[in-house]
Design an enzyme around this catalytic site. Structure first.
Site, PDB file in Angstrom:
ATOM      1  N   LYS A  42       0.813  -1.184   0.000  1.00 24.89           N
ATOM      2  CA  LYS A  42       0.000   0.000   0.000  1.00 24.89           C
ATOM      3  C   LYS A  42       0.862   1.255   0.000  1.00 24.89           C
ATOM      4  O   LYS A  42       0.413   2.322  -0.392  1.00 24.89           O
ATOM      5  CB  LYS A  42      -0.895   0.026   1.233  1.00 24.89           C
ATOM      6  N   GLY A  43       2.070   1.154   0.465  1.00 29.59           N
ATOM      7  CA  GLY A  43       2.890   2.327   0.735  1.00 29.59           C
ATOM      8  C   GLY A  43       3.131   3.260  -0.426  1.00 29.59           C
ATOM      9  O   GLY A  43       3.223   4.469  -0.243  1.00 29.59           O
ATOM     10  N   GLU A  98       8.270   2.407  -5.852  1.00 34.30           N
ATOM     11  CA  GLU A  98       8.312   2.071  -4.425  1.00 34.30           C
ATOM     12  C   GLU A  98       8.291   3.323  -3.577  1.00 34.30           C
ATOM     13  O   GLU A  98       8.793   4.371  -3.987  1.00 34.30           O
ATOM     14  CB  GLU A  98       9.595   1.298  -4.109  1.00 34.30           C
ATOM     15  N   ASP A  99       7.743   3.195  -2.377  1.00 32.83           N
ATOM     16  CA  ASP A  99       7.786   4.298  -1.426  1.00 32.83           C
ATOM     17  C   ASP A  99       9.176   4.410  -0.801  1.00 32.83           C
ATOM     18  O   ASP A  99       9.755   5.481  -0.745  1.00 32.83           O
ATOM     19  CB  ASP A  99       6.710   4.156  -0.353  1.00 32.83           C
ATOM     20  N   ASP A 102      14.564  -0.124   1.531  1.00 31.69           N
ATOM     21  CA  ASP A 102      15.181  -0.304   2.840  1.00 31.69           C
ATOM     22  C   ASP A 102      16.178  -1.458   2.733  1.00 31.69           C
ATOM     23  O   ASP A 102      17.245  -1.312   2.160  1.00 31.69           O
ATOM     24  CB  ASP A 102      14.074  -0.567   3.861  1.00 31.69           C
ATOM     25  N   LYS A 130      17.070   4.129   1.831  1.00 33.95           N
ATOM     26  CA  LYS A 130      17.764   3.997   3.115  1.00 33.95           C
ATOM     27  C   LYS A 130      18.912   3.001   2.913  1.00 33.95           C
ATOM     28  O   LYS A 130      18.853   1.858   3.349  1.00 33.95           O
ATOM     29  CB  LYS A 130      16.780   3.492   4.168  1.00 33.95           C
ATOM     30  N   PHE A 151      12.897   5.109  11.895  1.00 38.32           N
ATOM     31  CA  PHE A 151      11.582   4.627  11.481  1.00 38.32           C
ATOM     32  C   PHE A 151      10.753   5.819  11.017  1.00 38.32           C
ATOM     33  O   PHE A 151      10.415   6.693  11.800  1.00 38.32           O
ATOM     34  CB  PHE A 151      10.874   3.880  12.610  1.00 38.32           C
ATOM     35  N   ASP A 158       3.699   3.743   6.514  1.00 33.53           N
ATOM     36  CA  ASP A 158       2.879   3.546   7.695  1.00 33.53           C
ATOM     37  C   ASP A 158       3.622   2.833   8.808  1.00 33.53           C
ATOM     38  O   ASP A 158       4.710   2.311   8.614  1.00 33.53           O
ATOM     39  CB  ASP A 158       1.651   2.714   7.336  1.00 33.53           C
ATOM     40  N   ARG A 164      -0.250   7.015   7.044  1.00 34.22           N
ATOM     41  CA  ARG A 164      -0.069   7.123   5.587  1.00 34.22           C
ATOM     42  C   ARG A 164      -0.499   8.488   5.059  1.00 34.22           C
ATOM     43  O   ARG A 164       0.020   8.963   4.059  1.00 34.22           O
ATOM     44  CB  ARG A 164      -0.878   6.051   4.860  1.00 34.22           C
TER      45      ARG A 164
END
Length: 178
Positions: A42-43, A98-99, A102, A130, A151, A158, A164
């Site tokens: 969902k990100g 992508e959001d 990581d 990141k 974080f 989220d 979000r």
């Protein structure tokens, strides 16, 4: 600022400016190629919507939903496809939107999964990167911002399906997720 956020690291205005720059790069690189942009739900849905509004070339859109975090603050390492693509990728120029990139484990899984469909190419566009947390050898082709190993939430990202809707990217207070 939301009371659960310690500080803002990317403002709404900075995001809008970067999204426009990334869309311009994609529009130039994929002119006359009709790329397929795949949003990882969902990100990435907010980033995808804003990016798509700025892309100036014909393109198609599809969505995948995968899970590797659940309600945790770190990836479990196990990736599960919750929603697969509706269209075929064979012969298509694919851009995974992508959001955040990581560890790279989920994205590596998605890239390998899509490769099985024989696309013409697969590239990655991420709003946030990141690199300090990278466990897989993944490098995005289009990057918005390098972010610290904290974080973060907002603009689609989220924690336990909250935050979000924040129009910025901020660091979540540790007491919220620890």
């Amino acid at each position: 600022m939301h009371p659960d956020v310690d500080r803002i690291i990317v403002t709404k205005e900075e995001i809008a400016e970067k999204v426009s720059v990334l869309a311009g790069m994609i529009s130039k690189d994929y002119e006359n190629r009709n790329p397929l942009l795949i949003s990882v739900l969902k990100g990435a849905f907010i980033f995808m919507a804003d990016l798509l509004r700025e892309v100036t070339i014909p393109c198609n859109v599809d969505f995948m939903a995968v899970s590797s975090y659940g309600k945790k603050s770190a990836t479990t390492g196990a990736v599960k496809i919750l929603k697969d693509l509706d269209c075929k990728v064979e012969g298509r120029h694919v851009i995974i939107v992508e959001d955040i990139l990581d560890s790279g484990l989920t994205l590596r899984y998605i890239i390998n999964y899509l490769a099985g469909g024989k696309p013409a190419s697969v590239r990655v566009c991420t709003l946030l990167d990141k690199p300090s947390r990278r466990q897989a050898d993944i490098r995005p082709d289009y990057t918005g911002f390098i972010v610290p190993d904290e974080f973060i939430v907002g603009y689609g990202l989220d924690y336990a399906d909250r935050y979000r809707n924040l129009p910025y990217v901020g660091v979540l207070k540790r007491e919220i997720y620890s």
